[in-house]
Design an enzyme around this catalytic site. Structure first.
Site, PDB file in Angstrom:
ATOM      1  N   GLU A  71       0.914   3.829   1.855  1.00  0.00           N
ATOM      2  CA  GLU A  71       1.382   4.218   3.183  1.00  0.00           C
ATOM      3  C   GLU A  71       2.568   3.371   3.642  1.00  0.00           C
ATOM      4  O   GLU A  71       3.537   3.898   4.207  1.00  0.00           O
ATOM      5  CB  GLU A  71       0.265   4.061   4.228  1.00  0.00           C
ATOM      6  CG  GLU A  71      -0.962   4.881   3.936  1.00  0.00           C
ATOM      7  CD  GLU A  71      -2.049   4.110   3.206  1.00  0.00           C
ATOM      8  OE1 GLU A  71      -3.235   4.316   3.539  1.00  0.00           O
ATOM      9  OE2 GLU A  71      -1.725   3.314   2.300  1.00  0.00           O
TER      10      GLU A  71
ATOM     11  N   CYS B 180      -6.300   1.739   5.884  1.00  0.00           N
ATOM     12  CA  CYS B 180      -6.894   0.479   6.344  1.00  0.00           C
ATOM     13  C   CYS B 180      -6.255   0.078   7.684  1.00  0.00           C
ATOM     14  O   CYS B 180      -5.342   0.753   8.176  1.00  0.00           O
ATOM     15  CB  CYS B 180      -6.648  -0.611   5.302  1.00  0.00           C
ATOM     16  SG  CYS B 180      -4.909  -1.115   5.172  1.00  0.00           S
TER      17      CYS B 180
ATOM     18  N   HIS C 255       0.859  -1.190   0.000  1.00  0.00           N
ATOM     19  CA  HIS C 255       0.000   0.000   0.000  1.00  0.00           C
ATOM     20  C   HIS C 255       0.891   1.233   0.000  1.00  0.00           C
ATOM     21  O   HIS C 255       2.036   1.196   0.478  1.00  0.00           O
ATOM     22  CB  HIS C 255      -0.872   0.018   1.248  1.00  0.00           C
ATOM     23  CG  HIS C 255      -1.950  -1.002   1.249  1.00  0.00           C
ATOM     24  ND1 HIS C 255      -3.070  -0.886   2.047  1.00  0.00           N
ATOM     25  CD2 HIS C 255      -2.102  -2.166   0.583  1.00  0.00           C
ATOM     26  CE1 HIS C 255      -3.862  -1.917   1.859  1.00  0.00           C
ATOM     27  NE2 HIS C 255      -3.291  -2.720   0.978  1.00  0.00           N
TER      28      HIS C 255
ATOM     29  N   CYS D  92      -2.365  -0.429   7.506  1.00  0.00           N
ATOM     30  CA  CYS D  92      -1.620   0.830   7.405  1.00  0.00           C
ATOM     31  C   CYS D  92      -1.771   1.669   8.669  1.00  0.00           C
ATOM     32  O   CYS D  92      -0.806   2.294   9.119  1.00  0.00           O
ATOM     33  CB  CYS D  92      -2.074   1.603   6.174  1.00  0.00           C
ATOM     34  SG  CYS D  92      -1.661   0.743   4.636  1.00  0.00           S
TER      35      CYS D  92
END
EC number: 3.5.4.33
Length: 156
Positions: free
Chosen positions: A59, A87, A57, A90
Site C-alpha cells: 500500500e 495494517c 508494504h 497503511c
C-alpha cells in the site's frame, strides 16, 4: 467499463498478480493497485525483505506511485485494491493521502486496522474517512497467504 462487482473483481485480480510477484521474491504475498477513473495508476507488492524497510508494504509503495502519477498527494478520486486488510501504518497513510475508497480481499485478524482489530479509516474524529468494501475475492487472497506461510514453515 464494468459493472461494480465485476470491476472490483477485475482490479482485485490485478492486486493478486502483484501479490504473486511478492511470493517470487520470498516476500509476504500482499499486492495493491490504485485505480483512478477505471485505470490502474499504481501497482505494488510487499518489498520489506528486499529493501530492508519496514515501511515497504504494498500500500505504501502504491500510494507513492499514485501521488507521483497524479502529481498530487491528495488521492481523493482513487480506489485502492489490496489483497489483505491494511495494517495501522497503511490505514493511516490511506487517510493522510485522502484515498476515496478501500477495497480489500481478506481480513487480517492480528493487525487489520480497517475493521478487524480497529478501524482507523472510518474514525469519525479524523478529517477524512474512506468508503470500505471488504471481502472481494477473499478466499483467493486468504489461500495465497496461507500457502505462503505453510511452505515457509516447512522450509525453515
Amino acid at each position: 467499463m464494468f459493472e461494480t462487482t465485476d470491476a472490483h473483481e477485475y482490479f482485485m485480480r490485478q492486486a493478486i498478480v502483484e501479490a504473486e510477484k511478492a511470493v517470487e521474491k520470498d516476500e509476504v504475498p500482499v499486492g495493491a493497485v490504485i485505480v483512478c477513473e477505471n485505470r490502474i495508476i499504481a501497482r505494488a507488492h510487499n518489498q520489506r525483505e528486499m529493501l530492508n524497510d519496514p515501511t515497504a508494504h504494498a500500500e505504501m509503495i502504491a500510494i507513492t506511485q499514485a501521488a507521483a502519477y497524479l502529481q498530487n498527494w491528495r488521492l481523493t478520486r482513487t480506489t485502492i485494491y489490496v489483497t489483505l486488510e491494511p495494517c495501522a501504518m497503511c490505514a493511516g497513510a490511506l487517510v493522510q493521502s485522502r484515498v476515496g475508497t478501500l477495497v480489500y480481499g481478506t481480513v487480517d485478524k492480528k493487525a487489520g486496522a480497517c475493521s478487524s482489530v480497529m478501524n482507523l479509516v472510518q474514525e469519525p474524529r479524523f478529517n477524512h474517512r474512506l468508503e470500505v468494501i471488504p471481502n472481494i475475492l477473499a478466499n483467493e487472497c486468504k489461500c495465497l497467504l496461507q500457502k505462503f506461510f505453510l511452505e515457509n514453515c516447512r522450509t525453515k
